[in-house]
Design a protein around this motif. Structure first.
Motif, mmCIF file in Angstrom:
data_model
loop_
_atom_site.group_PDB
_atom_site.id
_atom_site.type_symbol
_atom_site.label_atom_id
_atom_site.label_comp_id
_atom_site.label_asym_id
_atom_site.label_seq_id
_atom_site.Cartn_x
_atom_site.Cartn_y
_atom_site.Cartn_z
ATOM 1 N N MET A 287 -69.431 10.838 -21.653
ATOM 2 C CA MET A 287 -68.940 11.375 -20.700
ATOM 3 C C MET A 287 -69.877 12.266 -19.728
ATOM 4 S SD MET A 287 -65.152 12.803 -19.253
ATOM 5 C CE MET A 287 -64.383 11.418 -19.976
ATOM 6 N N ALA A 288 -70.441 13.292 -20.696
ATOM 7 C CA ALA A 288 -71.340 14.158 -20.235
ATOM 8 C C ALA A 288 -72.695 13.873 -20.619
ATOM 9 C CB ALA A 288 -70.898 15.532 -20.639
ATOM 10 N N VAL A 289 -73.753 14.064 -19.660
ATOM 11 C CA VAL A 289 -75.184 13.745 -19.956
ATOM 12 C C VAL A 289 -76.040 14.680 -20.541
ATOM 13 C CG1 VAL A 289 -75.001 12.031 -17.870
ATOM 14 C CG2 VAL A 289 -76.008 14.233 -17.648
ATOM 15 N N THR A 290 -76.913 14.414 -21.360
ATOM 16 C CA THR A 290 -77.899 15.377 -21.656
ATOM 17 C C THR A 290 -78.841 15.918 -20.759
ATOM 18 O OG1 THR A 290 -77.699 14.513 -24.070
ATOM 19 C CG2 THR A 290 -79.761 15.652 -23.281
ATOM 20 N N THR A 291 -78.745 16.860 -20.290
ATOM 21 C CA THR A 291 -79.569 17.420 -18.931
ATOM 22 C C THR A 291 -80.952 17.647 -19.187
ATOM 23 O OG1 THR A 291 -78.529 19.590 -19.109
ATOM 24 C CG2 THR A 291 -77.271 17.907 -17.657
ATOM 25 N N PRO A 292 -81.794 17.385 -18.295
ATOM 26 C CA PRO A 292 -83.258 17.749 -18.313
ATOM 27 C C PRO A 292 -83.403 19.290 -18.468
ATOM 28 C CG PRO A 292 -82.866 16.408 -16.507
ATOM 29 C CD PRO A 292 -81.495 17.064 -16.783
ATOM 30 N N LEU A 293 -84.431 19.697 -18.997
ATOM 31 C CA LEU A 293 -85.052 21.088 -19.235
ATOM 32 C C LEU A 293 -86.488 21.009 -18.692
ATOM 33 C CD1 LEU A 293 -84.446 23.938 -20.386
ATOM 34 C CD2 LEU A 293 -85.542 23.338 -22.577
ATOM 35 N N VAL A 294 -86.453 21.721 -17.509
ATOM 36 C CA VAL A 294 -87.835 21.476 -16.905
ATOM 37 C C VAL A 294 -88.619 22.903 -16.340
ATOM 38 C CG1 VAL A 294 -87.022 19.389 -15.735
ATOM 39 C CG2 VAL A 294 -86.826 21.383 -14.323
ATOM 40 N N PRO A 295 -89.751 22.893 -16.476
ATOM 41 C CA PRO A 295 -90.498 24.130 -16.096
ATOM 42 C C PRO A 295 -90.378 24.485 -14.663
ATOM 43 C CG PRO A 295 -92.143 22.501 -16.737
ATOM 44 C CD PRO A 295 -90.869 21.760 -16.954
ATOM 45 N N SER A 296 -90.649 25.680 -14.284
ATOM 46 C CA SER A 296 -90.629 26.074 -12.923
ATOM 47 C C SER A 296 -92.146 26.716 -13.024
ATOM 48 C CB SER A 296 -89.733 27.020 -12.518
ATOM 49 O OG SER A 296 -90.129 27.760 -11.309
ATOM 50 N N PRO A 297 -93.052 26.332 -12.397
ATOM 51 C CA PRO A 297 -94.473 26.704 -12.426
ATOM 52 C C PRO A 297 -94.459 28.071 -11.576
ATOM 53 C CG PRO A 297 -94.576 24.683 -11.930
ATOM 54 C CD PRO A 297 -93.259 24.741 -11.699
ATOM 55 N N HIS A 298 -93.649 28.111 -10.285
ATOM 56 C CA HIS A 298 -93.725 29.484 -9.834
ATOM 57 C C HIS A 298 -93.149 30.543 -10.512
ATOM 58 C CE1 HIS A 298 -92.944 32.248 -6.442
ATOM 59 N NE2 HIS A 298 -91.814 32.323 -6.681
ATOM 60 N N LEU A 299 -91.820 30.320 -11.333
ATOM 61 C CA LEU A 299 -91.253 31.239 -11.945
ATOM 62 C C LEU A 299 -91.708 31.691 -13.180
ATOM 63 C CD1 LEU A 299 -87.574 30.250 -11.168
ATOM 64 C CD2 LEU A 299 -88.694 32.159 -10.390
ATOM 65 N N SER A 300 -92.619 30.733 -13.850
ATOM 66 C CA SER A 300 -93.307 30.999 -15.063
ATOM 67 C C SER A 300 -94.445 31.877 -14.804
ATOM 68 C CB SER A 300 -93.825 29.634 -15.572
ATOM 69 O OG SER A 300 -92.752 28.695 -16.042
ATOM 70 N N LYS A 301 -95.224 31.819 -13.686
ATOM 71 C CA LYS A 301 -96.149 32.672 -13.418
ATOM 72 C C LYS A 301 -95.473 33.995 -13.109
ATOM 73 C CE LYS A 301 -99.804 33.394 -9.782
ATOM 74 N NZ LYS A 301 -100.481 32.689 -8.516
ATOM 75 N N LEU A 302 -94.638 34.055 -12.626
ATOM 76 C CA LEU A 302 -93.911 35.535 -12.219
ATOM 77 C C LEU A 302 -93.473 36.047 -13.627
ATOM 78 C CD1 LEU A 302 -92.637 37.537 -10.339
ATOM 79 C CD2 LEU A 302 -90.711 36.292 -9.968
ATOM 80 N N ALA A 303 -92.938 35.249 -14.435
ATOM 81 C CA ALA A 303 -92.404 35.690 -15.913
ATOM 82 C C ALA A 303 -93.361 35.973 -16.774
ATOM 83 C CB ALA A 303 -91.518 34.766 -16.345
ATOM 84 N N GLY A 304 -94.603 35.582 -16.944
ATOM 85 C CA GLY A 304 -95.835 35.679 -17.609
ATOM 86 C C GLY A 304 -95.621 34.892 -18.892
ATOM 87 N N ASN A 305 -94.579 33.988 -18.954
ATOM 88 C CA ASN A 305 -94.344 32.895 -20.041
ATOM 89 C C ASN A 305 -93.722 31.654 -19.304
ATOM 90 O OD1 ASN A 305 -94.619 33.786 -22.914
ATOM 91 N ND2 ASN A 305 -93.571 35.458 -22.239
ATOM 92 N N GLU A 306 -93.626 30.718 -20.068
ATOM 93 C CA GLU A 306 -92.827 29.287 -19.745
ATOM 94 C C GLU A 306 -91.468 29.718 -19.151
ATOM 95 O OE1 GLU A 306 -93.178 24.686 -20.411
ATOM 96 O OE2 GLU A 306 -92.578 25.917 -22.124
ATOM 97 N N PHE A 307 -90.992 29.409 -17.824
ATOM 98 C CA PHE A 307 -89.768 29.622 -17.561
ATOM 99 C C PHE A 307 -89.167 28.085 -17.160
ATOM 100 C CE2 PHE A 307 -86.191 30.836 -14.822
ATOM 101 C CZ PHE A 307 -85.996 32.290 -15.174
ATOM 102 N N LEU A 308 -88.037 27.901 -17.994
ATOM 103 C CA LEU A 308 -87.398 26.544 -18.201
ATOM 104 C C LEU A 308 -85.869 26.519 -17.410
ATOM 105 C CD1 LEU A 308 -88.396 26.024 -21.872
ATOM 106 C CD2 LEU A 308 -89.631 24.871 -19.569
ATOM 107 N N LEU A 309 -85.819 25.473 -16.413
ATOM 108 C CA LEU A 309 -84.521 25.347 -15.897
ATOM 109 C C LEU A 309 -83.688 24.187 -16.478
ATOM 110 C CD1 LEU A 309 -85.947 25.230 -12.174
ATOM 111 C CD2 LEU A 309 -85.256 27.061 -13.627
ATOM 112 N N LYS A 310 -82.589 24.652 -17.287
ATOM 113 C CA LYS A 310 -81.566 23.619 -17.687
ATOM 114 C C LYS A 310 -80.713 22.947 -16.828
ATOM 115 C CE LYS A 310 -79.627 21.664 -21.073
ATOM 116 N NZ LYS A 310 -80.293 20.267 -21.903
ATOM 117 N N LEU A 311 -80.899 21.854 -16.171
ATOM 118 C CA LEU A 311 -80.356 21.312 -15.044
ATOM 119 C C LEU A 311 -78.994 20.867 -15.342
ATOM 120 C CD1 LEU A 311 -83.646 19.530 -13.582
ATOM 121 C CD2 LEU A 311 -82.618 21.954 -13.374
#
Length: 339
Positions: A22-46
């Motif tokens: 019923m529920a899907v496994t959702t993507p985990l994708v990087p945000s280049p803009h936010l990764s630059k701001l964070a100084g580390n890989e910043f990932l979005l769990k969609l």
């Protein structure tokens, strides 16, 4: 209701199997803009890619699929997305559903629930008022109440996000979770720390009417005044008799951060203009914490939960165009987006 001591990681493992269709496994994708701001890989769990547009499907589906015997229907109180999840899962099982909501819930969320075949009842001006009506329906009509957060099946369903995060990014160091009643934050923190206690899990909420934050500060569940917010999904109380989500947040969250309406406004613009995503205000509180400088430094990848897409598109358009937004008696001054 089970005792807190009886809630174990096996609940979350079982939920993962139960909701798989019923529920899907959702993507985990990087945000280049936010990764630059964070100084580390910043990932979005969609989680906004779930079939009904929000993570709440996980907990609702787990609770409804676990029901046994002849059930005449289900009910719940909701600020929007939980009701939508209950309506979706109930329709899939051919069940009646009555969703109780306060007058603070945006019309777009009410309409979305009705479109899924559920009945909506608008009761009072707070989630506590809506909860009272839901509990009345349990007594008067024999419906089964599906709690939005303080239920082991609901919490276990939301906790499956934590298992997916560990599978998708084994080097994960920090998880940012929107914090409301604590079902999502407590479930994810519990699931993650059962396997990786070194990972830092931070709950994030708005700075007005954040019930779990106030309760954690007080050391016990307390009531707060509910006020309109861009992060409306994070509104509502946690229940003075809370037995599970409060102790889970107390014991497994490493910190709680609060962000302002202006910071949420800007974060909604950021995820739209930089990552091309339409998201609710509650989704972006992790981004707001990063952009405002409130987020502690992380020594590795950071993930934040993008919880839902069920926003009033008129409000969204106003924010993207930098126009003022009025919430109750408060006006959030518009600001043009600047990277």
């Amino acid at each position: 209701m089970i005792d807190y001591a009886d809630f174990t990681p096996s609940w979350i493992d079982a939920a993962r199997d139960r909701i798989a269709d019923m529920a899907v496994t959702t993507p985990l994708v990087p945000s280049p803009h936010l990764s630059k701001l964070a100084g580390n890989e910043f990932l979005l769990k969609l989680e906004m890619t779930q079939p009904m547009g929000a993570f709440k499907l996980r907990g609702a589906a787990n609770a409804i699929l676990a029901l046994e015997g002849d059930v005449g229907g289900v009910t719940c109180c909701s600020t929007g997305n939980h009701g939508r999840g209950v309506a979706y899962a109930a329709r899939a099982r051919g069940m009646r559903a009555i969703i109780c909501m306060s007058s603070l819930v945006p019309q777009a969320k009410i309409d979305g629930i009705k479109a899924l075949g559920a009945e909506v009842r608008i009761i009072g001006k707070s989630q506590d008022d809506a909860m009272a009506e839901s509990l009345r329906l349990v007594e008067a009509e024999g419906l089964v109440e599906i709690s939005p957060f303080d239920d082991p099946y609901v919490i276990a369903g939301q906790g499956t996000i934590g298992l997916e995060l560990l599978d998708q990014c084994p080097s994960l160091k920090t998880v940012l979770v929107p914090l409301s009643g604590g079902g999502l934050a407590g479930g994810i923190a519990f699931a993650v720390k059962a396997r990786r206690p070194d990972i830092r899990v931070i709950g994030i909420s708005m700075d007005r009417g954040a019930a779990m934050h106030a309760s954690l500060q007080a050391g016990n569940p307390v009531e707060v005044e509910e006020v309109p917010s861009l992060a409306d999904s994070l509104g509502g109380g946690i229940g003075l008799d809370n037995r599970l989500s409060f102790p889970l947040c107390r014991d497994f969250l490493d910190d709680v951060l609060l962000v302002t309406e202006d910071e949420i406004y800007r974060a909604m613009q950021t995820i739209y203009y930089e990552d091309r995503m339409v998201c609710e205000g509650a989704c972006v509180v992790g981004i707001a914490a990063l952009q405002s400088g409130k987020l502690p430094k992380s020594d590795g990848p950071i993930a934040t939960i993008i919880t839902g897409r069920n926003i009033d598109m008129t409000v969204h358009a106003d924010i993207m165009q930098g126009r003022d937004v009025t919430l109750g008696n408060t006006t959030i001054r518009g600001q043009a987006y600047a990277a």
